[in-house]
Design an enzyme around this catalytic site. Structure first.
Site, PDB file in Angstrom:
ATOM      1  CE1 TYR A 143       4.331   3.945  -4.358  1.00  0.00           C
ATOM      2  CE2 TYR A 143       3.695   6.183  -4.876  1.00  0.00           C
ATOM      3  CZ  TYR A 143       3.397   4.949  -4.338  1.00  0.00           C
ATOM      4  OH  TYR A 143       2.172   4.732  -3.787  1.00  0.00           O
ATOM      5  CE  LYS A 194       3.378   1.267  10.136  1.00  0.00           C
ATOM      6  NZ  LYS A 194       2.424   0.855  11.208  1.00  0.00           N
ATOM      7  CG  ASP A 226      -0.673   2.140  11.858  1.00  0.00           C
ATOM      8  OD1 ASP A 226       0.020   3.151  12.089  1.00  0.00           O
ATOM      9  OD2 ASP A 226      -0.589   1.101  12.540  1.00  0.00           O
TER      10      ASP A 226
END
Ligand code: NAD
Length: 366
Positions: A143, A194, A226
């Site tokens: 962000y 990840k 995930d």
């Protein structure tokens, strides 16, 4: 012994002033019944501040926020300010506070109150007793990373870019928050990343593992983001503290939030460096659709106050007391409209506040 604290209250927009009025009554109760001496300041934020000062947070309010022990915020925003310039829109007040107070750690508990297990989208046995603490990194990652932007390529097509960036100090400080919290809870941290496809994720994993060496009593495991999303809806009770980056934390904490039933029940904290700023606020927004009707649920704000007592004021007993009072009012069958269930009694914002105060009186003397 009198315990002295300072608190800046920023009710904000929409239902903000209604829910904050109930939190204020709890603050007064703590003063009268538990010897907590609060110096309270109040100011405007969001659209209300824009209307009064032309900015979403005045310099005075920001200076006060930096000086007090903690800020308690209601909510900001609403259709009235839809056309306001980008840097003056109500949300800018929140972002300024986060940035200026360096609030890098977002704590979002996902607790399922026994009386509300039926409100969850999962089976009651999966969520009964659920108590997860999300620790989301709030000031770094994709962000904020550079380069960012949208560019037009020579062939006329366009390209959007955001960069996932983390440095070791940013990872270390959020990891410390997670391990410290786990030490006060069940001693288990799950770090979510990840690392299989992102270098920044690999760095995250390696650095969190390094910090874990300083906490021999805490168990650390790593889970791909995930997979974490799947596990949250398959078997959420396996988690104690989940620490993750800004983007994954945004998504995963919202998934966990829904396991607990209602938006009107969810508190949050944003913490800076130790001894620095702290801001507490409900997860929900200003709910313009129900503002002014006296039907908003004040519990998320009252539980945010409980978090302030626990994390900024070192008053864990009073935090427990507030959480127990909320639990007992819900067990007694009272519900605001957003958490209404068949056979329960629907009450207004003020009556919910009254009932929590009565429960506090009862618990405090028994
Ligand atoms: P919202 O959270 O305000 O409302 C979503 C739904 O939940 C609405 O139907 C609302 O009535 C209900 N709801 C929310 N809180 C409730 C409560 N305490 N009691 C009962 N019902 C409650 O989200 P939205 O409608 O997407 O956004 C409305 C405004 O709030 C927008 O301007 C948005 O930008 C702003 N917003 C602010 C914050 C914040 O201040 N931290 C967070 C999210 C949204």
């Amino acid at each position: 012994m009198t315990r002295k604290f300072s608190l800046l209250i920023l009710p904000g927009d929409g239902i903000g002033p209604e829910i904050m009025a109930e939190a204020r009554r709890v603050i007064d109760w703590l003063g009268t019944n538990r010897g907590l001496d609060f110096t309270i300041y109040e100011d405007l934020v969001g659209g209300a501040a824009y209307d009064a000062y032309g900015v979403a947070l005045s310099d005075d309010a920001l200076a006060r926020a930096k000086q007090v022990d903690a800020v308690l915020l209601g909510a900001v925003g609403g259709p009235k300010w839809a056309g306001v310039e980008y840097d003056k829109r109500p949300e800018a007040g929140l972002l300024t506070l986060r940035k200026e107070l360096e609030l890098f750690a977002n704590l979002r508990p996902a607790i399922c109150f026994e009386a509300l297990v039926e409100a969850s989208s999962l089976k009651p046995e999966l969520v009964s007793g659920l108590d997860i603490m999300f620790v989301r990194e709030l000031t770094g990652g994709v962000y904020f990373g550079e380069p960012r932007g949208i560019e037009t390529l020579p062939d006329g097509s366009r390209r959007g870019v955001n960069s996932q960036v983390y440095t070791t100090p940013e990872i270390h400080r959020i990891a410390h928050v997670a391990f410290d919290l786990a030490g006060k809870r069940n001693g288990q941290v799950t770090s979510s990343d990840k690392a299989n496809v992102m270098e920044s994720g690999l760095l995250w994993r390696e650095e969190v593992t390094k910090i874990a060496e300083q906490y021999p009593d805490i168990t650390l495991d790593h889970m791909l983001a995930d997979s974490c999303a799947m596990q949250l809806v398959r078997a959420p009770k396996q988690f104690d503290v989940i620490v993750t980056d800004n983007l994954f934390g945004d998504l995963l904490s919202d998934v966990a939030a829904m396991l607990t039933g209602s938006l009107g029940m969810l508190p949050s904290a944003a913490l800076g460096v130790r001894g620095g700023g702290a801001m507490y606020e409900p997860v929900h927004g200003s709910a313009p659709d129900i503002a002014g009707q006296g039907i908003a649920n004040p519990i998320a704000t009252i539980l945010s106050l409980a978090m302030a007592l626990r994390y900024s004021f070192d008053c864990a007993d009073e935090a427990d007391l507030i959480e127990d009072a909320v639990r007992s009012v819900l067990a007694g069958g009272l519900r605001t409209a957003d958490i209404m269930q068949p056979g329960k009694a629907r009450v207004s914002t003020t009556v919910m506040g009254d009932s929590i105060l009565r429960a506090l009186d009862h618990l405090n003397t028994h």
